[in-house]
Design a protein around this motif. Structure first.
Motif, mmCIF file in Angstrom:
data_model
loop_
_atom_site.group_PDB
_atom_site.id
_atom_site.type_symbol
_atom_site.label_atom_id
_atom_site.label_comp_id
_atom_site.label_asym_id
_atom_site.label_seq_id
_atom_site.Cartn_x
_atom_site.Cartn_y
_atom_site.Cartn_z
ATOM 1 N N TYR A 27 -1.578 -4.479 -0.181
ATOM 2 C CA TYR A 27 -0.907 -4.947 0.869
ATOM 3 C C TYR A 27 -1.040 -3.955 2.188
ATOM 4 O O TYR A 27 -1.064 -2.684 2.134
ATOM 5 C CB TYR A 27 0.724 -5.384 0.644
ATOM 6 N N CYS A 28 -1.047 -4.680 3.438
ATOM 7 C CA CYS A 28 -0.918 -3.722 4.672
ATOM 8 C C CYS A 28 0.384 -2.959 4.441
ATOM 9 O O CYS A 28 1.404 -3.210 3.966
ATOM 10 C CB CYS A 28 -0.707 -4.576 5.844
ATOM 11 N N PRO A 29 0.145 -1.604 5.038
ATOM 12 C CA PRO A 29 1.523 -0.662 5.201
ATOM 13 C C PRO A 29 2.856 -1.488 5.960
ATOM 14 O O PRO A 29 2.675 -2.076 6.806
ATOM 15 C CB PRO A 29 1.106 0.324 6.002
ATOM 16 N N GLY A 30 3.798 -1.472 5.097
ATOM 17 C CA GLY A 30 5.154 -2.126 5.557
ATOM 18 C C GLY A 30 5.413 -3.616 5.252
ATOM 19 O O GLY A 30 6.304 -4.160 5.623
ATOM 20 N N CYS A 31 4.185 -4.118 4.426
ATOM 21 C CA CYS A 31 4.281 -5.397 4.299
ATOM 22 C C CYS A 31 5.543 -5.826 3.355
ATOM 23 O O CYS A 31 5.843 -5.139 2.279
ATOM 24 C CB CYS A 31 3.013 -5.997 3.738
ATOM 25 N N GLY A 34 5.321 -6.117 -0.835
ATOM 26 C CA GLY A 34 5.304 -5.127 -1.937
ATOM 27 C C GLY A 34 6.780 -4.931 -2.296
ATOM 28 O O GLY A 34 7.249 -4.752 -3.562
ATOM 29 N N PRO A 230 5.015 -1.916 11.450
ATOM 30 C CA PRO A 230 5.953 -2.628 10.493
ATOM 31 C C PRO A 230 7.316 -2.520 10.943
ATOM 32 O O PRO A 230 8.292 -3.518 10.828
ATOM 33 C CB PRO A 230 6.089 -1.719 9.504
ATOM 34 N N VAL A 231 8.127 -1.477 11.657
ATOM 35 C CA VAL A 231 9.397 -1.247 12.265
ATOM 36 C C VAL A 231 9.860 -2.351 13.298
ATOM 37 O O VAL A 231 10.767 -3.216 13.418
ATOM 38 C CB VAL A 231 9.737 0.090 12.723
#
Lengths: 258, 72
Positions: A27-31, A34, A230-231
């Motif tokens: 998964y993409c960072p921050g998704c 997870g 993500p934030v």
């Protein structure tokens, strides 16, 4: 490293559960996927049902869920996870079959299977991850995309004349007599994650007591599809997604509370 | 008596999404200037104010944070 002297097994407060495999998630960072995987795995560990849990993986970003959950798994055709889960749960009534589906899988191609499985009151747990977009294929409009939201296929924003209204499938399913527990949660803050975990636990407990379908919608970000960090994506979700998809319990113990 | 915590971050698995940075009540975590094998600026503890609340571990999508807590 700070405070190295307290890093001892007896001081351990939190560690990654063994119900997840060691594979690094794609998964993409921050998704949010997870986080949701992790809390489902923690619930399975806490209830001690690892050998009885059966995961039905969908098509979409979470298509490889069977690589991450260290439980028996099966990959379903696009949208058909509730149908397969119904069959498996009927054959193994004391096991814990759960589906893990995104909004493109559950609310678009799989609407029929979802509605009928819920209407039959199959004793399954459905985890529905709603990020309002088709993430895996490049950010196209999904049935749950908000009005005015820009996606790859609605570059000027979703409009009612052309694309219709966002589908609130969770509210729809709460009206069916077969569903026992219907709730909507999110995973953007520590408090929200704890609440979502509690809801998943409740769903599995209902299944243990053969109560009927438990449906847990979890709002998640899709920072790649939304073209945000993500934030920022989590903040955008709180401000926009939650205005349309209000978190909270919708049906508890077979009675609508909202 | 004070409650002290410590976190251990699996830096090779960290994807540098920085969700944990905002979740920490004591602003302990920041992204490193260095990168891991995949090229992500991984998260790291920058001061010893950790109280072991595990908020960072709760929101970490990749589950890379292990938390310890002790009364000193």
């Amino acid at each position: 490293m700070f405070n190295p002297d307290i890093i001892k097994p007896e001081n351990l407060v939190y560690k990654r559960t063994n119900v997840l495999t060691d594979a690094v998630m794609h998964y993409c960072p921050g998704c949010g996927h997870g986080t949701i995987h992790r809390i489902i795995a923690e619930v399975i560990e806490e209830m001690g049902i690892q050998d009885k849990a059966i995961c039905i993986a969908p098509v979409g970003c979470s298509v490889l869920a069977y690589n991450y959950f260290n439980v028996d798994s099966l990959g379903a055709a696009h949208g058909r996870a509730p149908a397969i889960a119904s069959a498996i749960q009927r054959l193994h009534p004391n096991h814990h079959t759960f589906t893990y589906q995104g909004d493109g899988d559950l609310a678009a191609i799989g609407t029929g299977e979802t509605i009928h499985a819920c209407n039959r009151g199959e004793n399954i747990v459905i985890i529905f991850v709603n990020n309002g977009i088709y993430g895996m294929t490049g950010g196209q409009m999904a049935p749950t995309t908000l009005l005015g939201m820009k996606t790859a296929t609605t570059p000027y924003g979703r409009c009612v004349e052309l694309n219709g209204y966002p589908l609130q499938i969770t509210e729809l399913l709460a009206d069916l007599p077969g569903t026992y527990y219907v709730t909507r949660q999110s995973v953007q803050t520590p408090a929200a994650v704890r609440k979502a975990k509690k809801a998943i636990r409740q769903a599995f407990e209902n299944q243990k007591n053969h109560k009927g379908t438990s449906f847990v919608e979890i709002l998640s970000n899709c920072n790649s599809g939304w073209k945000k960090t993500p934030v920022e994506a989590n903040k955008w979700m709180e401000e926009n997604m939650m205005a349309k998809y209000v978190p909270g319990d919708i049906k508890v113990d077979g009675v609508k509370v909202r | 008596m004070a409650i002290k915590g410590a976190i251990v971050i699996d830096t090779e698995r960290c994807k540098g999404c920085s969700v944990c940075v905002g979740a920490c009540p004591n602003q302990v975590i920041a992204l490193s200037k260095n990168v891991n094998g995949k090229g992500y600026n991984y998260a790291e503890a920058t001061k010893d104010d950790c109280i072991g609340c595990a908020s960072c571990a709760m929101v970490c999508p990749d589950g890379v944070i292990t938390v310890y807590k002790a009364k000193l």
